[in-house]
Write a protein that holds these residues in place. Structure first.
Motif, mmCIF file in Angstrom:
data_model
loop_
_atom_site.group_PDB
_atom_site.id
_atom_site.type_symbol
_atom_site.label_atom_id
_atom_site.label_comp_id
_atom_site.label_asym_id
_atom_site.label_seq_id
_atom_site.Cartn_x
_atom_site.Cartn_y
_atom_site.Cartn_z
ATOM 1 N N MET A 1 42.371 -9.531 -34.190
ATOM 2 C CA MET A 1 41.387 -9.658 -33.102
ATOM 3 C C MET A 1 41.046 -11.132 -32.888
ATOM 4 N N SER A 2 40.985 -11.584 -31.666
ATOM 5 C CA SER A 2 40.639 -12.955 -31.365
ATOM 6 C C SER A 2 39.185 -13.222 -31.685
ATOM 7 N N ALA A 3 38.898 -14.446 -32.092
ATOM 8 C CA ALA A 3 37.508 -14.831 -32.323
ATOM 9 C C ALA A 3 36.803 -14.949 -30.983
ATOM 10 N N THR A 4 35.542 -14.564 -30.950
ATOM 11 C CA THR A 4 34.786 -14.685 -29.719
ATOM 12 C C THR A 4 34.173 -16.073 -29.610
ATOM 13 N N LYS A 5 33.923 -16.501 -28.394
ATOM 14 C CA LYS A 5 33.335 -17.827 -28.185
ATOM 15 C C LYS A 5 31.819 -17.785 -28.259
ATOM 16 N N TYR A 6 31.245 -16.630 -28.566
ATOM 17 C CA TYR A 6 29.790 -16.483 -28.622
ATOM 18 C C TYR A 6 29.321 -16.417 -30.070
ATOM 19 N N ASP A 7 28.186 -17.039 -30.342
ATOM 20 C CA ASP A 7 27.623 -17.035 -31.689
ATOM 21 C C ASP A 7 26.750 -15.811 -31.941
ATOM 22 N N ALA A 8 26.341 -15.132 -30.883
ATOM 23 C CA ALA A 8 25.537 -13.913 -31.012
ATOM 24 C C ALA A 8 25.559 -13.163 -29.692
ATOM 25 N N ILE A 9 25.309 -11.863 -29.768
ATOM 26 C CA ILE A 9 25.228 -11.005 -28.583
ATOM 27 C C ILE A 9 23.872 -10.323 -28.611
ATOM 28 N N LEU A 10 23.134 -10.415 -27.503
ATOM 29 C CA LEU A 10 21.815 -9.799 -27.402
ATOM 30 C C LEU A 10 21.807 -8.775 -26.268
ATOM 31 N N PHE A 11 21.058 -7.701 -26.491
ATOM 32 C CA PHE A 11 20.963 -6.625 -25.513
ATOM 33 C C PHE A 11 19.510 -6.327 -25.158
ATOM 34 N N ASP A 12 19.259 -6.108 -23.888
ATOM 35 C CA ASP A 12 18.037 -5.437 -23.485
ATOM 36 C C ASP A 12 18.139 -3.993 -23.976
ATOM 37 N N LYS A 13 17.017 -3.293 -24.027
ATOM 38 C CA LYS A 13 17.031 -1.920 -24.549
ATOM 39 C C LYS A 13 17.103 -0.874 -23.436
ATOM 40 N N ASP A 14 16.016 -0.711 -22.687
ATOM 41 C CA ASP A 14 15.941 0.359 -21.691
ATOM 42 C C ASP A 14 16.804 0.050 -20.476
ATOM 43 N N GLY A 15 17.687 0.971 -20.156
ATOM 44 C CA GLY A 15 18.569 0.789 -19.010
ATOM 45 C C GLY A 15 19.828 0.016 -19.336
ATOM 46 N N THR A 16 19.868 -0.607 -20.522
ATOM 47 C CA THR A 16 21.045 -1.357 -20.952
ATOM 48 C C THR A 16 21.743 -0.621 -22.093
ATOM 49 N N ILE A 17 21.039 -0.494 -23.224
ATOM 50 C CA ILE A 17 21.581 0.322 -24.320
ATOM 51 C C ILE A 17 21.351 1.804 -24.033
ATOM 52 N N PHE A 18 20.118 2.110 -23.670
ATOM 53 C CA PHE A 18 19.726 3.507 -23.488
ATOM 54 C C PHE A 18 19.647 3.871 -22.009
ATOM 55 N N ASP A 19 20.098 5.071 -21.699
ATOM 56 C CA ASP A 19 19.978 5.598 -20.340
ATOM 57 C C ASP A 19 18.586 6.211 -20.206
ATOM 58 N N SER A 20 17.585 5.351 -20.347
ATOM 59 C CA SER A 20 16.192 5.798 -20.474
ATOM 60 C C SER A 20 15.381 5.630 -19.205
ATOM 61 N N GLU A 21 15.895 4.863 -18.240
ATOM 62 C CA GLU A 21 15.108 4.650 -17.031
ATOM 63 C C GLU A 21 14.912 5.953 -16.260
ATOM 64 N N ARG A 22 15.919 6.789 -16.230
ATOM 65 C CA ARG A 22 15.779 8.081 -15.551
ATOM 66 C C ARG A 22 14.780 8.969 -16.291
ATOM 67 N N MET A 23 14.798 8.889 -17.606
ATOM 68 C CA MET A 23 13.839 9.638 -18.407
ATOM 69 C C MET A 23 12.407 9.186 -18.095
ATOM 70 N N ALA A 24 12.214 7.879 -18.032
ATOM 71 C CA ALA A 24 10.883 7.350 -17.732
ATOM 72 C C ALA A 24 10.461 7.690 -16.307
ATOM 73 N N PHE A 25 11.396 7.588 -15.371
ATOM 74 C CA PHE A 25 11.082 7.943 -13.988
ATOM 75 C C PHE A 25 10.635 9.392 -13.889
ATOM 76 N N ASN A 26 11.354 10.283 -14.569
ATOM 77 C CA ASN A 26 10.972 11.699 -14.550
ATOM 78 C C ASN A 26 9.588 11.911 -15.138
ATOM 79 N N ALA A 27 9.258 11.156 -16.188
ATOM 80 C CA ALA A 27 7.925 11.266 -16.793
ATOM 81 C C ALA A 27 6.852 10.789 -15.827
ATOM 82 N N TRP A 28 7.129 9.709 -15.111
ATOM 83 C CA TRP A 28 6.183 9.229 -14.101
ATOM 84 C C TRP A 28 6.006 10.270 -12.996
ATOM 85 N N MET A 29 7.098 10.834 -12.539
ATOM 86 C CA MET A 29 7.028 11.824 -11.462
ATOM 87 C C MET A 29 6.266 13.072 -11.904
#
Length: 218
Positions: A1-29
């Motif tokens: 595997m080739s080395a990556t040019k990045y020293d770290a990878i960061l993720f947002d949580k809601d809507g990025t890792i988790f398909d949670s925005e629809r869950m939250a929208f339904n709760a609001w509704m």
């Protein structure tokens, strides 16, 4: 595997890792229906990427000063808790991509506008949390997204330079924070459209994490 040019990878949580925005929208509704007030997807889209307390403040202004917002909040949180007990769906391709990053010994982290408690709720039915090298939540910063503070803090904790970090974000608010911190930024749109001018500033725009393995190419 080739080395990556990045020293770290960061993720947002809601809507990025988790398909949670629809869950939250339904709760609001559902909560709005219980309280007999009007709510819509267009309104919810303006809440995406915004810390929950500020969403409640906006809702209070929308529903009126006399509206029993505390009772609404309690019901909304109950709806979300019930939903999260069943597990929050994870976005397409994320697990495979995450496992590949860990196998390559690339530091990974999550930077979210959620509180620490809400983050724990999201991760409770996964095995992801022990593999995170850093977790920054709303509780860790004075100025939340779109301020860069959260991403700068994550970089500081990892002892990496922001310009050597790749961030995955699904919202305009989050992308603004990442760009302001000086991180390389990937837009991975979810429920709400990302502001077109921000997309031109992102290093990549992806449809899903299935397209993210470019980070390993030389």
């Amino acid at each position: 595997m080739s080395a990556t040019k990045y020293d770290a990878i960061l993720f947002d949580k809601d809507g990025t890792i988790f398909d949670s925005e629809r869950m939250a929208f339904n709760a609001w509704m559902d909560t709005a229906k219980t309280f007999g007030v009007a709510f819509s997807l267009d309104i919810y889209k303006t809440f995406i990427g915004v810390p929950t307390p500020e969403c409640f403040n906006r809702a209070q202004r929308l529903f009126g000063e006399a509206f029993p917002m505390n009772s609404f909040i309690a019901e909304y949180r109950h709806c979300m808790s019930v939903s999260k007990q069943q597990g929050v769906p994870i976005k397409k391709g994320f697990i495979d991509f995450f496992e590949t990053l860990k196998a390559a010994n690339i530091p990974v982290g999550v930077v979210t506008s959620s509180s620490y408690a809400a983050a724990m709720d999201s991760f409770q039915h996964t095995e992801l949390l022990p593999d995170l090298d850093v977790l920054v939540t709303l509780d860790d910063v004075v100025n939340p997204k779109p301020a860069p503070d959260c991403y700068l803090l994550a970089c500081q904790k990892l002892s990496v330079l922001p310009e050597r970090v790749l961030v995955f974000e699904d919202s305009s608010v989050g992308i603004k924070a990442s760009l302001a911190a000086g991180c390389q930024t990937v837009a991975i749109p979810d429920l709400a459209d990302i502001e077109p001018e921000l997309l031109t500033c992102c290093h990549y725009t992806l449809g899903s994490f299935d397209e993210a393995h470019f980070v390993f190419k030389s």
